[in-house]
Scaffold this active site. Structure first.
Site, PDB file in Angstrom:
ATOM      1  N   ARG A  60       0.844  -1.199   0.000  1.00  0.00           N
ATOM      2  CA  ARG A  60       0.000   0.000   0.000  1.00  0.00           C
ATOM      3  C   ARG A  60       0.875   1.245   0.000  1.00  0.00           C
ATOM      4  O   ARG A  60       2.098   1.162   0.118  1.00  0.00           O
ATOM      5  CB  ARG A  60      -0.905  -0.005   1.243  1.00  0.00           C
ATOM      6  N   GLY A  61       0.212   2.402  -0.118  1.00  0.00           N
ATOM      7  CA  GLY A  61       0.949   3.667  -0.159  1.00  0.00           C
ATOM      8  C   GLY A  61       1.310   3.974  -1.602  1.00  0.00           C
ATOM      9  O   GLY A  61       1.746   3.092  -2.348  1.00  0.00           O
ATOM     10  N   ARG A 121      -6.855  -0.538  -7.271  1.00  0.00           N
ATOM     11  CA  ARG A 121      -7.327   0.551  -6.393  1.00  0.00           C
ATOM     12  C   ARG A 121      -7.362   1.818  -7.240  1.00  0.00           C
ATOM     13  O   ARG A 121      -6.458   2.023  -8.067  1.00  0.00           O
ATOM     14  CB  ARG A 121      -6.391   0.742  -5.188  1.00  0.00           C
ATOM     15  N   GLN A 180      -3.073   2.716   9.929  1.00  0.00           N
ATOM     16  CA  GLN A 180      -1.735   2.768   9.327  1.00  0.00           C
ATOM     17  C   GLN A 180      -0.762   3.569  10.185  1.00  0.00           C
ATOM     18  O   GLN A 180       0.441   3.318  10.165  1.00  0.00           O
ATOM     19  CB  GLN A 180      -1.794   3.385   7.916  1.00  0.00           C
ATOM     20  N   ASP A 236      -1.812  10.767  -2.417  1.00  0.00           N
ATOM     21  CA  ASP A 236      -2.093   9.673  -3.353  1.00  0.00           C
ATOM     22  C   ASP A 236      -2.310  10.186  -4.770  1.00  0.00           C
ATOM     23  O   ASP A 236      -2.082   9.477  -5.741  1.00  0.00           O
ATOM     24  CB  ASP A 236      -3.309   8.870  -2.893  1.00  0.00           C
ATOM     25  N   LYS A 292      -4.917  10.078   2.615  1.00  0.00           N
ATOM     26  CA  LYS A 292      -5.692   9.248   3.551  1.00  0.00           C
ATOM     27  C   LYS A 292      -6.775  10.062   4.255  1.00  0.00           C
ATOM     28  O   LYS A 292      -6.539  11.188   4.698  1.00  0.00           O
ATOM     29  CB  LYS A 292      -4.726   8.643   4.579  1.00  0.00           C
TER      30      LYS A 292
HETATM   31  C1  LIG Z   1       3.589   8.262   0.272  1.00  0.00           C
HETATM   32  S1  LIG Z   1       2.343   7.668   0.974  1.00  0.00           S
HETATM   33  C2  LIG Z   1       1.036   8.831   0.751  1.00  0.00           C
HETATM   34  C3  LIG Z   1      -0.205   8.125   0.793  1.00  0.00           C
HETATM   35  O1  LIG Z   1      -0.151   7.035  -0.104  1.00  0.00           O
HETATM   36  C4  LIG Z   1      -0.553   7.647   2.204  1.00  0.00           C
HETATM   37  O2  LIG Z   1      -0.613   8.745   3.069  1.00  0.00           O
HETATM   38  C5  LIG Z   1      -1.860   7.007   2.101  1.00  0.00           C
HETATM   39  O3  LIG Z   1      -2.876   7.662   2.093  1.00  0.00           O
HETATM   40  C6  LIG Z   1      -1.856   5.547   1.898  1.00  0.00           C
HETATM   41  O4  LIG Z   1      -3.145   5.003   1.954  1.00  0.00           O
HETATM   42  P1  LIG Z   1      -3.324   3.437   1.950  1.00  0.00           P
HETATM   43  O5  LIG Z   1      -4.809   3.273   1.899  1.00  0.00           O
HETATM   44  O6  LIG Z   1      -2.700   2.917   3.187  1.00  0.00           O
HETATM   45  O7  LIG Z   1      -2.658   2.936   0.676  1.00  0.00           O
END
Ligand SMILES: CSC[C@@H](O)[C@@H](O)C(=O)COP(=O)(O)O
Length: 368
Positions: free
Chosen positions: A47-48, A81, A195, A236, A247
């Protein structure tokens, strides 16, 4: 390492550090095909935003190396996603390398090698981008804040677990920490999937930072008490007008930061900027299953008799839940966007366009 390519005798595999099991256990998840990787992406084992880009690129390399249909793989990976633009970007880069090799009369093995080489190139670029974001972000904080130790609040996880390098916002925090300038890292737990509590606290503890975990709804009183000097988050997707999807829970922090005159800084590589999305309203926000809200999910099995990955219901059975994975912060609430190619401040469409025109990602790659 959050993700690695391995070539055992049985054939190539993509090995993920299963983030749903952290911090209790460091368990590898071995993907031998694209459906397994798609499931790992959906379940947030990987993820991320930047790491999703790498997963997408290596996923194409995996499909090619194992003789699966690369275009079908691209379709399913790119749509695993919807919000992080990096996922489609990584997929497109590896697919383009694969097809370019085929056009140059490469055989299947050579085309698969070309896809893998592209995934590895993206991996290296991502690590370098982390270092440069860390340097730019640290310099920005030195400008914005008085010396003597910063108290930084962060949300979700933006560290080495989301990147080929040290990460995005957390890479900046780590640089500040190494310079002896981190007084405290405030870590939002980041409901519903935690997270912050599970992953950022894990990284902060390993880095030896002074950090404190808080429930997301405790942030307001921290600002009111003057305990937050800056907010640092990742992204994202950043739209052409500078709107930032990150997030869920990021937008309320931006509102709080503005009210309390605290800098709200977004740290993201240029691969997260999406000039094809004109504004925040055009960003597709992933809606996740309601049980992530109605249940407290224990992703590992610390309680005897409790099966890993199942949830404990905390709301009456049948309760409907609203569970967007992200929210969108308008550009006027963002003090600065830190990228590997420099800092945009104030955040305007012109600033985004100017960055885009001189960045690596603006080099035609996003339109593949
Ligand atoms: C560099 S990470 C920035 C975002 O990807 C992070 O803050 C985030 O929102 C990740 O969400 P996730 O749902 O855990 O994939």
């Amino acid at each position: 390492m959050a993700l690695r390519w391995e070539e055992p005798p049985e054939g190539p595999v993509l090995v993920l550090l299963d983030q749903t099991r952290l911090p209790a256990e460091e368990v590898d998840l071995v993907c031998t095909d694209v459906p397994a990787l798609v499931e790992a992406i959906r379940s947030l084992a990987v993820r991320g935003a930047p790491l999703l880009g790498l997963a997408g690129a290596y996923g194409i390399a995996l499909a090619a190396a194992r003789g699966f249909d690369v275009d079908e793989a691209a379709e399913s990976l790119a749509h695993a996603r919807p919000t992080a633009v990096n996922l489609g970007y990584g997929v497109r880069r590896a697919v383009a390398a694969y097809h370019a090799a085929i056009r140059d009369d490469a055989d299947d093995a050579q085309a698969a090698a070309a896809a893998l080489a592209e995934a590895r190139a993206l991996h290296r670029e991502d690590a370098e981008a982390s270092d440069r974001m860390a340097a730019h972000g640290q310099a920005l904080l030195d400008e914005l804040l008085p010396a003597g130790g910063h108290r930084i609040l962060t949300h979700c996880n933006t560290g080495a677990l989301v990147s080929g390098g040290e990460g995005t916002a957390l890479a900046v925090v780590k640089a500040v920490h190494r310079a002896g300038q981190l007084r405290r890292l405030w870590v939002d737990e980041t409901r519903p999937l935690l997270q912050g509590a599970r992953l950022t606290a894990y990284e902060a503890a390993r880095a030896g930072m002074a950090y404190t975990l808080l429930a997301d709804n405790a942030a307001g009183s921290l600002f009111a008490a003057g305990e937050v000097d800056a907010v640092l988050i990742g992204a994202d997707r950043i739209a052409a007008d500078g709107s930032v999807a990150n997030k869920v829970g990021s937008y309320p922090l931006a509102v709080l930061a503005r009210y309390h005159h605290v800098p709200f800084v977004v740290v993201a590589p240029t691969t997260t900027v999406d000039p094809a999305t004109p504004d925040g309203a055009s960003i597709e926000v992933e809606q996740r299953p309601g049980h992530e809200v109605t249940d407290i999910t224990i992703p590992y099995a610390p309680i005897a008799g409790h099966e890993a990955g199942t949830g404990v219901p905390v709301a009456p059975l049948g309760t409907q839940a609203h569970n967007p994975a992200f929210d969108v912060t308008p550009p006027e609430l963002v003090t600065a966007i830190v990228t590997e190619d420099g800092v945009i401040s104030p955040v305007t469409a012109d600033g985004i366009a100017e960055l885009w025109s001189r960045s690596r990602s603006g080099n035609g790659m996003m339109s593949i």
